[in-house]
Design an enzyme around this catalytic site. Structure first.
Site, short mmCIF file in Angstrom:
data_model
loop_
_atom_site.label_atom_id
_atom_site.label_comp_id
_atom_site.label_asym_id
_atom_site.label_seq_id
_atom_site.Cartn_x
_atom_site.Cartn_y
_atom_site.Cartn_z
N ARG A 40 0.81 -1.23 0.00
CA ARG A 40 0.00 0.00 0.00
C ARG A 40 0.85 1.27 0.00
NH1 ARG A 40 -2.33 -3.81 -0.85
NH2 ARG A 40 -4.27 -4.61 0.00
N SER B 136 -10.88 -0.02 3.13
CA SER B 136 -10.08 -0.17 4.34
C SER B 136 -9.54 1.18 4.80
CB SER B 136 -8.90 -1.12 4.09
OG SER B 136 -9.36 -2.41 3.80
N GLU C 250 -4.69 4.63 5.77
CA GLU C 250 -4.49 4.31 4.36
C GLU C 250 -5.16 5.37 3.49
OE1 GLU C 250 -6.18 0.73 1.68
OE2 GLU C 250 -4.73 0.09 3.20
#
Length: 286
Positions: free
Chosen positions: A161, A211, A282
């Site tokens: 990520r 997420s 994130e």
């Protein structure tokens, strides 16, 4: 429009109500170059398909310039084993085009919302696969130098990520992928399986940005931590930790960016108290 302002509500996947005095939609590299020349003192905020963004405010005045890249170079070209996709193309459409051409490698990314530019920016992934598994090169625009360039996969430094683009003003223009030949029917079947799996586990019934945090090291997944803490379904204003998946915040009705950020802090505190870990966001707060 709202009193002459541009609505950002449909441009962010949380569907947070927000308005901007300035929001540009470049479709070509030349238009992008113009869009990335803000007035003195004007902050630039990048929006792809708005699928990983938390809009913290409701009104963004002329000190802010939003650049929405959902129309930027949206084409998808398949040539043998290679796929070239512009930043504004939907990741879903790239997965579909590859499958129809009998190219394997993107199946596990099927049904991830957002754009190619966003996937390349954050190295989107799911079920053990990542976007950069198939990336050969990324075409970019560097505003500070007013320069177009091409970076190899290694230059992009993809990890979980994370890429070299985060924390910079570099704008992704297009991506070139090289995929493996495969059986078209098998590829489509795997995409169908992944799609059903995602929809059985994730809250598609309410707006969200997926997420909220990166997977923590030395601790269970965020969803498990929230379930252990009894926080599934926890709500502040219109922002709610999904009753279906504890790692996702949903807009349960009228959520503001501040509601979402308040829930983010509750989730961080729960992880600190239970496992002594600091969750890393994130999503991008704007």
């Amino acid at each position: 429009m709202h009193d002459g302002w541009i609505s950002l509500t449909e441009l962010n996947s949380y569907r947070v109500e927000a308005y901007a005095a300035c929001c540009l939609f470049p479709a070509t590299v030349e238009e992008l170059r113009e869009a990335m020349r803000p007035a003195a003192g004007q902050a630039v905020h990048m929006l792809g398909h708005g699928c990983n963004v938390i809009l913290a405010g409701k009104y963004y005045d002329a000190r802010h310039r939003f650049v929405c890249t959902r129309r930027l170079e949206p084409g998808i070209v398949v040539d043998g084993r290679e796929v070239r996709a512009g930043a504004g193309a939907r990741l879903r459409d790239v997965c579909r085009a590859a499958a129809r051409a009998g190219l394997s490698g993107l199946e596990r990314l099927w049904d991830i919302p957002g754009s190619v530019g966003g996937a390349a920016f954050m190295n989107a992934g799911a079920y053990g696969a990542s976007f950069y598994d198939g990336v050969v090169s990324v075409a970019v625009y560097e505003p500070a130098a007013d320069r177009l360039g091409t970076l190899s996969r290694d230059d992009c430094r993809p990890t979980y990520r994370t890429t070299a683009f985060q924390g910079t003003d570099v704008v992704i223009v297009s991506v070139r992928l090289r995929l493996a030949p495969g059986d078209r029917a098998a590829i489509l079947a795997e995409m169908g399986r992944i799609g059903k799996l995602r929809r059985s586990r994730l809250p598609y019934d309410k707006p969200s940005a997926g997420s909220v945090f990166r997977r923590p090291e030395g601790a269970p997944p965020v969803g498990v931590i929230m379930e252990e803490a009894g926080l599934k379904g926890f709500r502040i204003g219109g922002a709610q930790i999904s009753p279906r998946h504890g790692g996702i915040i949903v807009n349960a009705g009228g959520a503001t960016g501040q509601d979402i950020l308040a829930v983010v802090e509750v989730m961080k505190q729960a992880a600190r108290e239970r496992y002594g870990v600091e969750l890393i966001l994130e999503q991008v707060e704007t």
